[in-house]
Design a protein around this motif. Structure first.
Motif, PDB file in Angstrom:
ATOM      1  N   SER A 126       6.903  -8.480   3.790  1.00 35.00           N
ATOM      2  CA  SER A 126       8.599  -8.605   3.758  1.00 35.00           C
ATOM      3  C   SER A 126       9.243 -10.163   4.727  1.00 35.00           C
ATOM      4  CB  SER A 126       9.326  -7.413   4.006  1.00 35.00           C
ATOM      5  OG  SER A 126       9.187  -6.734   5.344  1.00 35.00           O
ATOM      6  N   SER A 127       7.838 -10.539   4.974  1.00 35.39           N
ATOM      7  CA  SER A 127       7.964 -11.395   6.622  1.00 35.39           C
ATOM      8  C   SER A 127       7.525 -12.133   6.192  1.00 35.39           C
ATOM      9  CB  SER A 127       9.175 -10.526   7.016  1.00 35.39           C
ATOM     10  OG  SER A 127       9.097 -11.637   8.813  1.00 35.39           O
ATOM     11  N   ILE A 168       3.727 -13.817   7.853  1.00 35.10           N
ATOM     12  CA  ILE A 168       2.638 -13.908   7.000  1.00 35.10           C
ATOM     13  C   ILE A 168       2.240 -13.433   6.147  1.00 35.10           C
ATOM     14  CG2 ILE A 168      -0.191 -13.426   8.085  1.00 35.10           C
ATOM     15  CD1 ILE A 168       0.784 -13.597  10.236  1.00 35.10           C
ATOM     16  N   ARG A 185       9.394  -3.009   5.409  1.00 32.03           N
ATOM     17  CA  ARG A 185      10.048  -1.687   6.157  1.00 32.03           C
ATOM     18  C   ARG A 185      11.857  -1.839   5.392  1.00 32.03           C
ATOM     19  NH1 ARG A 185      10.201  -1.601  12.590  1.00 32.03           N
ATOM     20  NH2 ARG A 185      10.116  -3.845  11.940  1.00 32.03           N
ATOM     21  N   ASP A 186      12.681  -3.506   5.919  1.00 33.52           N
ATOM     22  CA  ASP A 186      13.938  -3.374   5.809  1.00 33.52           C
ATOM     23  C   ASP A 186      13.823  -3.624   4.732  1.00 33.52           C
ATOM     24  OD1 ASP A 186      16.153  -4.716   6.958  1.00 33.52           O
ATOM     25  OD2 ASP A 186      15.920  -5.787   5.836  1.00 33.52           O
ATOM     26  N   ARG A 189      14.997  -7.653   3.801  1.00 31.63           N
ATOM     27  CA  ARG A 189      13.863  -8.374   3.626  1.00 31.63           C
ATOM     28  C   ARG A 189      13.380  -8.297   2.381  1.00 31.63           C
ATOM     29  NH1 ARG A 189      14.665  -8.073   9.051  1.00 31.63           N
ATOM     30  NH2 ARG A 189      13.136  -6.699   9.451  1.00 31.63           N
ATOM     31  N   PHE A 197       5.850   2.953   8.728  1.00 28.73           N
ATOM     32  CA  PHE A 197       5.601   3.280   8.737  1.00 28.73           C
ATOM     33  C   PHE A 197       4.553   3.758  10.145  1.00 28.73           C
ATOM     34  CE2 PHE A 197       1.882  -0.002   6.335  1.00 28.73           C
ATOM     35  CZ  PHE A 197       2.618   0.073   5.278  1.00 28.73           C
ATOM     36  N   TYR A 202      -0.759  -3.029  21.977  1.00 26.49           N
ATOM     37  CA  TYR A 202      -0.396  -4.610  21.059  1.00 26.49           C
ATOM     38  C   TYR A 202      -2.268  -4.843  20.403  1.00 26.49           C
ATOM     39  CZ  TYR A 202      -0.285  -8.109  17.692  1.00 26.49           C
ATOM     40  OH  TYR A 202      -0.648  -8.933  16.402  1.00 26.49           O
ATOM     41  N   ILE A 212       1.316 -17.530  15.361  1.00 28.29           N
ATOM     42  CA  ILE A 212       2.394 -17.535  14.359  1.00 28.29           C
ATOM     43  C   ILE A 212       3.883 -17.956  14.504  1.00 28.29           C
ATOM     44  CG2 ILE A 212       2.810 -17.341  11.594  1.00 28.29           C
ATOM     45  CD1 ILE A 212      -0.340 -18.866  12.496  1.00 28.29           C
ATOM     46  N   SER A 221       6.915 -16.409  13.716  1.00 29.58           N
ATOM     47  CA  SER A 221       7.809 -15.281  12.292  1.00 29.58           C
ATOM     48  C   SER A 221       8.934 -14.344  13.478  1.00 29.58           C
ATOM     49  CB  SER A 221       6.127 -14.538  12.133  1.00 29.58           C
ATOM     50  OG  SER A 221       5.815 -13.935  12.811  1.00 29.58           O
TER      51      SER A 221
HETATM   52  N1  LIG Z   1       3.097 -13.814  14.623  1.00 28.75           N
HETATM   53  C1  LIG Z   1       1.381 -14.009  15.699  1.00 28.75           C
HETATM   54  O1  LIG Z   1       0.954 -15.057  16.083  1.00 28.75           O
HETATM   55  C2  LIG Z   1       0.751 -13.092  15.367  1.00 28.75           C
HETATM   56  C3  LIG Z   1      -0.995 -13.677  15.992  1.00 28.75           C
HETATM   57  C4  LIG Z   1      -1.876 -12.408  15.413  1.00 28.75           C
HETATM   58  C5  LIG Z   1      -1.593 -11.306  14.704  1.00 28.75           C
HETATM   59  N2  LIG Z   1      -0.665 -11.730  13.961  1.00 28.75           N
HETATM   60  C6  LIG Z   1      -0.330  -9.706  12.624  1.00 28.75           C
HETATM   61  O2  LIG Z   1       0.114 -10.302  11.974  1.00 28.75           O
HETATM   62  C7  LIG Z   1       0.782  -9.791  11.418  1.00 28.75           C
HETATM   63  C8  LIG Z   1       2.170  -9.859  10.890  1.00 28.75           C
HETATM   64  O3  LIG Z   1       2.916 -10.541  11.589  1.00 28.75           O
HETATM   65  P1  LIG Z   1       3.836 -11.221  11.140  1.00 28.75           P
HETATM   66  O4  LIG Z   1       3.276 -12.578  12.769  1.00 28.75           O
HETATM   67  O5  LIG Z   1       3.735 -11.919  10.379  1.00 28.75           O
HETATM   68  O6  LIG Z   1       5.322 -10.806  11.967  1.00 28.75           O
HETATM   69  P2  LIG Z   1       7.037 -10.529  10.885  1.00 28.75           P
HETATM   70  O7  LIG Z   1       7.742 -11.403  10.465  1.00 28.75           O
HETATM   71  O8  LIG Z   1       7.575  -9.706  11.959  1.00 28.75           O
HETATM   72  O9  LIG Z   1       6.421  -9.661  10.141  1.00 28.75           O
HETATM   73  C9  LIG Z   1       6.183  -7.829  10.006  1.00 28.75           C
HETATM   74  C10 LIG Z   1       5.985  -7.123   8.897  1.00 28.75           C
HETATM   75  O10 LIG Z   1       5.037  -6.324   9.188  1.00 28.75           O
HETATM   76  C11 LIG Z   1       5.820  -4.654   8.822  1.00 28.75           C
HETATM   77  N3  LIG Z   1       6.650  -4.130  10.038  1.00 28.75           N
HETATM   78  C12 LIG Z   1       7.187  -4.055  10.522  1.00 28.75           C
HETATM   79  N4  LIG Z   1       6.985  -3.250  11.127  1.00 28.75           N
HETATM   80  C13 LIG Z   1       6.591  -2.034  10.491  1.00 28.75           C
HETATM   81  C14 LIG Z   1       6.746  -0.944   9.875  1.00 28.75           C
HETATM   82  N5  LIG Z   1       7.301  -0.128  11.030  1.00 28.75           N
HETATM   83  N6  LIG Z   1       7.250   0.308   9.195  1.00 28.75           N
HETATM   84  C15 LIG Z   1       6.100  -0.772   7.915  1.00 28.75           C
HETATM   85  N7  LIG Z   1       6.427  -1.852   8.271  1.00 28.75           N
HETATM   86  C16 LIG Z   1       6.838  -2.751   9.299  1.00 28.75           C
HETATM   87  C17 LIG Z   1       7.509  -6.011   8.869  1.00 28.75           C
HETATM   88  O11 LIG Z   1       8.308  -5.304   7.743  1.00 28.75           O
HETATM   89  P3  LIG Z   1      10.164  -5.655   8.017  1.00 28.75           P
HETATM   90  O12 LIG Z   1      10.463  -7.033   7.440  1.00 28.75           O
HETATM   91  O13 LIG Z   1      10.841  -5.075   6.789  1.00 28.75           O
HETATM   92  O14 LIG Z   1      10.131  -4.732   8.960  1.00 28.75           O
HETATM   93  C18 LIG Z   1       6.940  -7.083   8.142  1.00 28.75           C
HETATM   94  O15 LIG Z   1       7.312  -7.290   6.685  1.00 28.75           O
HETATM   95  C19 LIG Z   1       1.098  -8.121  11.571  1.00 28.75           C
HETATM   96  O16 LIG Z   1       0.010  -7.290  11.772  1.00 28.75           O
HETATM   97  C20 LIG Z   1       0.983  -9.005  13.792  1.00 28.75           C
HETATM   98  O17 LIG Z   1       0.203  -8.746  14.482  1.00 28.75           O
HETATM   99  C21 LIG Z   1       0.368 -11.826  14.109  1.00 28.75           C
END
Ligand SMILES: NC(=O)c1ccc[n+]([C@@H]2O[C@H](COP(=O)([O-])OP(=O)(O)OC[C@H]3O[C@@H](n4cnc5c(N)ncnc54)[C@H](OP(=O)(O)O)[C@@H]3O)[C@@H](O)[C@H]2O)c1
Length: 284
Positions: free
Chosen positions: A7-8, A10, A30-31, A34, A57, A161, A194, A196
């Motif tokens: 939903s958001s 990556i 989750r949301d 979104r 989750f 984390y 990233i 996000s």
């Molecule tokens: N951003 C970075 O720099 C970075 C770097 C390394 C790794 N990562 C990893 O990349 C992955 C995606 O992150 P992102 O950067 O794309 O962040 P994001 O935009 O915040 O997206 C996170 C996604 O995970 C979902 N999520 C979060 N908490 C949840 C829960 N309790 N139950 C179900 N779904 C949940 C969110 O759902 P909702 O939108 O519906 O709440 C959203 O779809 C994560 O595993 C993160 O650790 C990110």
């Protein structure tokens, strides 16, 4: 293809790109708002509406419910992407009694993968192996993971984390060992830094966001995910990647012994194997 955290960020960027290439998608978020917007974005590029399921989750019963629903709706799953992740406060444990970051980033995906294992096995065949792709992070380097008690209370959200991202890699290592005979190829990748919704409540991450050169777009972060989902051959089971190439992880995140211990303690934590929680059998 099933994508969590679609939903958001990556996960959404990957879903849009995979839909553009014609893949049949199942989105988890989750949301509700979104998730609905993600469905629209995917429909616009892919031409048809993807299936979508909502689950938090941080509540394992919701993972059990969504896993059962997807297993009932799909006979085969070629690719499962465990991408949902967050950086949560350590002040409160989840309703299941675990650190919320560890539960969302590792335990929930671990449980969901088990609930869908038969569907992955059913898909692995002549067209190639089934795949389980997990979004990891270079944060694995500072994780303080107790492999015997993965969900234990943590003292800082960044340590939590890092521990959860160690768990993502160890899960990949052990899944490769256990499931290679099923023709399932588990991989893990680091998307880079990233821009996000991730880390938006963390002063450190928000400040880093003020230096644009450090960050890439979600679409750039999704590049390795899309590649791992579609690359037809030659992927090493248990491999770790970044920028579509093998990437190096610390020994603590790739130790076979730690991977085995974490697997056993994660099974106990999510109570997988208790009556009624085995994945649905007899399909495929
Ligand atoms: N951003 C970075 O720099 C970075 C770097 C390394 C790794 N990562 C990893 O990349 C992955 C995606 O992150 P992102 O950067 O794309 O962040 P994001 O935009 O915040 O997206 C996170 C996604 O995970 C979902 N999520 C979060 N908490 C949840 C829960 N309790 N139950 C179900 N779904 C949940 C969110 O759902 P909702 O939108 O519906 O709440 C959203 O779809 C994560 O595993 C993160 O650790 C990110």
């Amino acid at each position: 293809m099933v994508i969590t955290g679609a939903s958001s960020g990556i996960g959404l960027a990957a879903a849009v790109e995979l839909a553009r290439r014609g893949d049949d998608l199942v989105l988890l978020g989750r949301d509700p708002g979104r998730l609905q917007r993600a469905v629209q974005a995917v429909r616009e590029v892919g031409g048809s509406s993807p299936a979508a399921y909502r689950a938090d989750f941080a509540v394992l019963d919701e993972v059990r419910e969504v896993g059962a629903k997807i297993a009932a709706d799909r006979e085969r799953i070629h690719v499962l992407v465990n991408n949902a992740g967050q950086l949560a406060s350590v002040r409160r444990l989840t309703v299941d009694g675990f650190d919320p970051t560890m539960q969302t980033n590792h335990l929930a995906g671990f449980l969901l993968t088990h609930l869908l294992l038969d569907r992955l096995r059913a898909a692995a065949g002549a067209e190639g192996p089934a795949r389980v792709i997990t979004t990891g992070s270079a944060a694995e380097a500072w994780g303080t993971l107790d492999v015997r008690r993965p969900g234990r209370r943590q003292f800082s959200r960044w340590l939590a984390y890092g521990a959860s991202k160690q768990a993502n890699l160890l899960f990949t290592v052990e899944a490769a060992r256990r499931w290679s005979t099923y023709r399932i190829v588990p991989t893990c990748f680091f998307p880079g830094l990233i821009r996000s919704r991730f880390g938006r409540r963390s002063p450190v991450f928000s400040l880093a966001g003020l230096v644009p050169v450090l960050f890439r777009t979600p679409a750039e972060g999704a590049g390795t995910l899309v590649w791992l989902a579609r690359e037809p051959r030659g992927l090493v089971p248990g491999g770790y990647f970044a920028w579509q190439r093998p990437f190096v992880a610390t020994g603590r995140s790739t130790s076979a012994e730690r991977a085995r211990l974490l697997w056993e303690s994660s099974l106990a934590a999510v109570r997988y194997g208790a009556e009624g929680e085995r994945s649905v059998r007899g399909v495929g």
